[in-house]
Structure formats: structure tokens, C-alpha cells
Motif scaffolding. Structure first.
Motif, PDB file in Angstrom:
ATOM      1  N   ASN A 168       0.864  -1.184   0.000  1.00 25.96           N
ATOM      2  CA  ASN A 168       0.000   0.000   0.000  1.00 25.96           C
ATOM      3  C   ASN A 168       0.899   1.233   0.000  1.00 25.96           C
ATOM      4  O   ASN A 168       1.570   1.514   0.988  1.00 25.96           O
ATOM      5  CB  ASN A 168      -0.901  -0.007   1.238  1.00 25.96           C
ATOM      6  CG  ASN A 168      -1.870   1.167   1.256  1.00 25.96           C
ATOM      7  OD1 ASN A 168      -1.712   2.141   0.525  1.00 25.96           O
ATOM      8  ND2 ASN A 168      -2.883   1.070   2.097  1.00 25.96           N
ATOM      9  N   TYR A 169       0.899   1.954  -1.113  1.00 31.13           N
ATOM     10  CA  TYR A 169       1.828   3.073  -1.259  1.00 31.13           C
ATOM     11  C   TYR A 169       1.179   4.427  -0.967  1.00 31.13           C
ATOM     12  O   TYR A 169       1.784   5.468  -1.220  1.00 31.13           O
ATOM     13  CB  TYR A 169       2.422   3.072  -2.669  1.00 31.13           C
ATOM     14  CG  TYR A 169       3.243   1.836  -2.963  1.00 31.13           C
ATOM     15  CD1 TYR A 169       4.527   1.698  -2.457  1.00 31.13           C
ATOM     16  CD2 TYR A 169       2.717   0.798  -3.726  1.00 31.13           C
ATOM     17  CE1 TYR A 169       5.277   0.560  -2.711  1.00 31.13           C
ATOM     18  CE2 TYR A 169       3.458  -0.349  -3.985  1.00 31.13           C
ATOM     19  CZ  TYR A 169       4.738  -0.461  -3.476  1.00 31.13           C
ATOM     20  OH  TYR A 169       5.479  -1.592  -3.718  1.00 31.13           O
ATOM     21  N   GLU A 170      -0.032   4.408  -0.430  1.00 35.99           N
ATOM     22  CA  GLU A 170      -0.696   5.672  -0.120  1.00 35.99           C
ATOM     23  C   GLU A 170       0.062   6.454   0.948  1.00 35.99           C
ATOM     24  O   GLU A 170      -0.024   7.680   1.011  1.00 35.99           O
ATOM     25  CB  GLU A 170      -2.134   5.408   0.334  1.00 35.99           C
ATOM     26  CG  GLU A 170      -3.038   4.885  -0.777  1.00 35.99           C
ATOM     27  CD  GLU A 170      -4.460   4.667  -0.306  1.00 35.99           C
ATOM     28  OE1 GLU A 170      -4.737   4.951   0.884  1.00 35.99           O
ATOM     29  OE2 GLU A 170      -5.291   4.218  -1.114  1.00 35.99           O
ATOM     30  N   TRP A 171       0.805   5.731   1.778  1.00 35.03           N
ATOM     31  CA  TRP A 171       1.559   6.407   2.834  1.00 35.03           C
ATOM     32  C   TRP A 171       2.586   7.368   2.251  1.00 35.03           C
ATOM     33  O   TRP A 171       2.912   8.388   2.866  1.00 35.03           O
ATOM     34  CB  TRP A 171       2.256   5.385   3.736  1.00 35.03           C
ATOM     35  CG  TRP A 171       3.361   4.613   3.076  1.00 35.03           C
ATOM     36  CD1 TRP A 171       3.251   3.444   2.389  1.00 35.03           C
ATOM     37  CD2 TRP A 171       4.745   4.973   3.025  1.00 35.03           C
ATOM     38  NE1 TRP A 171       4.474   3.044   1.913  1.00 35.03           N
ATOM     39  CE2 TRP A 171       5.416   3.959   2.296  1.00 35.03           C
ATOM     40  CE3 TRP A 171       5.485   6.039   3.530  1.00 35.03           C
ATOM     41  CZ2 TRP A 171       6.786   3.993   2.059  1.00 35.03           C
ATOM     42  CZ3 TRP A 171       6.854   6.070   3.299  1.00 35.03           C
ATOM     43  CH2 TRP A 171       7.490   5.057   2.569  1.00 35.03           C
ATOM     44  N   ARG A 172       3.084   7.056   1.054  1.00 38.67           N
ATOM     45  CA  ARG A 172       4.065   7.945   0.427  1.00 38.67           C
ATOM     46  C   ARG A 172       3.442   9.299   0.089  1.00 38.67           C
ATOM     47  O   ARG A 172       4.086  10.344   0.232  1.00 38.67           O
ATOM     48  CB  ARG A 172       4.647   7.302  -0.832  1.00 38.67           C
ATOM     49  CG  ARG A 172       5.630   6.166  -0.542  1.00 38.67           C
ATOM     50  CD  ARG A 172       6.294   5.677  -1.814  1.00 38.67           C
ATOM     51  NE  ARG A 172       7.319   4.679  -1.549  1.00 38.67           N
ATOM     52  CZ  ARG A 172       8.587   4.953  -1.265  1.00 38.67           C
ATOM     53  NH1 ARG A 172       8.983   6.223  -1.206  1.00 38.67           N
ATOM     54  NH2 ARG A 172       9.462   3.992  -1.045  1.00 38.67           N
ATOM     55  N   ASP A 173       2.191   9.282  -0.368  1.00 42.12           N
ATOM     56  CA  ASP A 173       1.504  10.540  -0.653  1.00 42.12           C
ATOM     57  C   ASP A 173       1.313  11.345   0.627  1.00 42.12           C
ATOM     58  O   ASP A 173       1.461  12.574   0.634  1.00 42.12           O
ATOM     59  CB  ASP A 173       0.146  10.265  -1.304  1.00 42.12           C
ATOM     60  CG  ASP A 173       0.283   9.665  -2.699  1.00 42.12           C
ATOM     61  OD1 ASP A 173       1.305   9.945  -3.358  1.00 42.12           O
ATOM     62  OD2 ASP A 173      -0.624   8.925  -3.116  1.00 42.12           O
ATOM     63  N   SER A 174       0.977  10.634   1.697  1.00 47.18           N
ATOM     64  CA  SER A 174       0.813  11.306   2.987  1.00 47.18           C
ATOM     65  C   SER A 174       2.127  11.926   3.443  1.00 47.18           C
ATOM     66  O   SER A 174       2.162  13.072   3.913  1.00 47.18           O
ATOM     67  CB  SER A 174       0.312  10.303   4.032  1.00 47.18           C
ATOM     68  OG  SER A 174       0.249  10.895   5.311  1.00 47.18           O
ATOM     69  N   MET A 175       3.217  11.180   3.287  1.00 47.38           N
ATOM     70  CA  MET A 175       4.524  11.693   3.686  1.00 47.38           C
ATOM     71  C   MET A 175       4.919  12.900   2.841  1.00 47.38           C
ATOM     72  O   MET A 175       5.441  13.895   3.360  1.00 47.38           O
ATOM     73  CB  MET A 175       5.586  10.599   3.558  1.00 47.38           C
ATOM     74  CG  MET A 175       6.983  11.055   3.987  1.00 47.38           C
ATOM     75  SD  MET A 175       8.232   9.736   3.900  1.00 47.38           S
ATOM     76  CE  MET A 175       8.401   9.569   2.121  1.00 47.38           C
ATOM     77  N   LYS A 176       4.663  12.823   1.547  1.00 45.31           N
ATOM     78  CA  LYS A 176       4.989  13.946   0.665  1.00 45.31           C
ATOM     79  C   LYS A 176       4.228  15.201   1.074  1.00 45.31           C
ATOM     80  O   LYS A 176       4.764  16.315   1.008  1.00 45.31           O
ATOM     81  CB  LYS A 176       4.674  13.577  -0.785  1.00 45.31           C
ATOM     82  CG  LYS A 176       5.641  12.576  -1.401  1.00 45.31           C
ATOM     83  CD  LYS A 176       5.235  12.230  -2.826  1.00 45.31           C
ATOM     84  CE  LYS A 176       6.182  11.205  -3.438  1.00 45.31           C
ATOM     85  NZ  LYS A 176       5.772  10.814  -4.812  1.00 45.31           N
ATOM     86  N   SER A 177       2.981  15.025   1.497  1.00 46.12           N
ATOM     87  CA  SER A 177       2.180  16.172   1.928  1.00 46.12           C
ATOM     88  C   SER A 177       2.780  16.821   3.168  1.00 46.12           C
ATOM     89  O   SER A 177       2.842  18.051   3.281  1.00 46.12           O
ATOM     90  CB  SER A 177       0.740  15.731   2.217  1.00 46.12           C
ATOM     91  OG  SER A 177       0.105  15.273   1.047  1.00 46.12           O
ATOM     92  N   VAL A 178       3.236  15.976   4.091  1.00 44.81           N
ATOM     93  CA  VAL A 178       3.849  16.497   5.316  1.00 44.81           C
ATOM     94  C   VAL A 178       5.148  17.226   4.988  1.00 44.81           C
ATOM     95  O   VAL A 178       5.406  18.330   5.489  1.00 44.81           O
ATOM     96  CB  VAL A 178       4.107  15.352   6.318  1.00 44.81           C
ATOM     97  CG1 VAL A 178       4.954  15.838   7.489  1.00 44.81           C
ATOM     98  CG2 VAL A 178       2.789  14.789   6.826  1.00 44.81           C
ATOM     99  N   LEU A 179       5.976  16.618   4.147  1.00 43.30           N
ATOM    100  CA  LEU A 179       7.246  17.245   3.781  1.00 43.30           C
ATOM    101  C   LEU A 179       7.016  18.551   3.015  1.00 43.30           C
ATOM    102  O   LEU A 179       7.748  19.529   3.206  1.00 43.30           O
ATOM    103  CB  LEU A 179       8.083  16.280   2.942  1.00 43.30           C
ATOM    104  CG  LEU A 179       8.575  15.019   3.663  1.00 43.30           C
ATOM    105  CD1 LEU A 179       9.312  14.096   2.695  1.00 43.30           C
ATOM    106  CD2 LEU A 179       9.484  15.380   4.832  1.00 43.30           C
TER     107      LEU A 179
END
Length: 223
Positions: A168-179
């Protein structure tokens, strides 16, 4: 592990000001907090990690236009939490290599034991391969590399690889938003790297229950 030879206060000031992009020097109250950390032996790496955790917590609830807290007092709780973990690790023999430990134990062997147990329990071949690779890295640790440095590196590497194996790669989108939110607030490059690691650890814990190799080693020694 940091090789920066600047005084403790200067290192913390440089990192923090680059992070929050506010002011040209630490406030007097922040200087006192920093001096207290130095007096108590809080490592620079622990302060950096605690500040990154504080940024992560702040961004989770902050309005888009809200600037980062510009005082160390806000981040102090997060640094103290990291310091408590570090002190526990030091007591178990996982402290900085140049410092004496109160209860020396073979933390490399503890890490191998933990990874071997995880490997036996894993059903996914890719996951088993990750644990086997980590064990090999521990068994072939260069003499010049401290146990804490290697286990810390493996911890971050495993968190990322296990997340990717999860599928599940949705976490990468979440991380990108935080960064991105951090970048928009002017957070510096070094702090962004710490924040990225903190995000990976957070998502690994939330999605797959991975709480870290270091913590598992400490729990192993407690058993």
C-alpha cells in the motif's frame, strides 16, 4: 553518528534556526534549555530527532498558514522522550561507543536474535529475505562502525523496506504532503531529512505494527 566538531550550543542553534527559519540566534530561554541538555549529556542526534518528531506532531493538526513554533520550549517534550529511550539503550549497552555503559551486553547478538525470530515468524518470502539480509549486515559489521550506528541504520532501512513490501503506497503521498507542508514553512534540508525518517517510522508503526529494531532489542534484553 554526527562528526560535527562544533560546540553543542552552536550545533543546536544552527540546526534549529535552519529548521524554523525564524530569528538569527536562539532566544535566551532557548539557550538555557540547550545548556541544560548539554549538561545532562543529551546527544545532538537525540535533539535533532526530537525536533523532527515535534514538527511531525505539529503539522498533523496545524492550519496551512500556521508557522512552525519558533521556540525550543515547544519541542522540549519530544526531545526528552527521545532522550529517555536513548538512556535506556545506553543502560543496555547500546549507547555511544566512546562512552562507558553501566550494563554492557552484546546488542549485536540481541539484534540478530530478534531478526532471527522475526524471520522464523514471517510468511512473506520478501520479508524473510529482508530479515536475512539485515542479519548478514550485523554479522559482517565493520569494526569501525558502532553497534548503535549500524542498528539505527538498519532500523530506518527495515521500516522503509517493510512498508514497500506491504504493497500500500498511499503512505508515500501522505509523507509527501507532510514534507511539502514543512518546506512551505521554510524547514531546512537537514531537518527535512530527519522529518522524512520520522514519517517512515510513523507509517511503519501505523500500517504494519513495526515499532523498531532498537525497541525490540531493548525488550529482548528485558525478557
Amino acid at each position: 553518528m554526527s562528526t560535527d566538531e562544533r560546540p553543542f550550543l552552536e550545533q543546536i542553534e544552527s540546526f534549529f534556526l535552519e529548521t524554523v527559519q525564524q530569528g538569527l540566534a536562539l532566544r535566551p530561554s532557548d539557550v538555557e534549555i540547550t545548556k541544560d541538555w548539554e549538561k545532562r549529556g543529551v546527544p545532538v542526534e537525540v535533539v535533532r530527532k526530537g525536533i523532527a518528531d515535534g514538527i511531525q506532531r505539529f503539522l498533523a493538526t496545524a492550519a496551512p498558514s500556521q508557522p512552525l513554533p519558533g521556540v525550543l520550549k515547544y519541542y522540549r517534550t519530544f526531545v526528552e522522550t527521545e532522550f529517555e529511550t536513548w538512556k535506556r539503550a545506553k543502560m543496555m549497552g547500546l549507547g555511544i561507543a566512546s562512552e562507558p555503559v553501566i550494563k554492557p551486553v552484546d546488542m549485536i547478538q540481541a539484534a540478530i536474535n530478534v531478526l532471527s525470530k522475526w524471520n522464523d515468524q514471517a510468511q512473506n518470502p520478501k520479508t524473510k529475505a529482508l530479515f536475512s539480509k539485515a542479519i548478514t549486515k550485523l554479522e559482517n559489521r565493520p569494526q569501525s562502525q558502532s553497534a548503535v550506528e549500524l542498528i539505527g541504520e538498519l532500523d530506518d532501512w527495515l521500516a522503509l523496506e517493510l512498508l514497500d513490501n506491504h504493497g500500500n503506497y498511499e503512505w508515500r503521498d501522505s509523507m509527501k504532503s507532510v514534507l511539502k507542508a514543512a518546506q512551505m514553512r521554510g524547514v531546512g534540508f537537514e531537518a527535512l531529512k530527519e522529518l522524512e525518517k520520522a514519517q517512515i517510522r510513523l507509517h511503519a508503526q501505523q500500517l504494519i505494527g513495526y515499532t523498531g529494531l532498537v525497541n525490540a532489542c531493548l525488550d529482548w534484553e528485558d525478557d
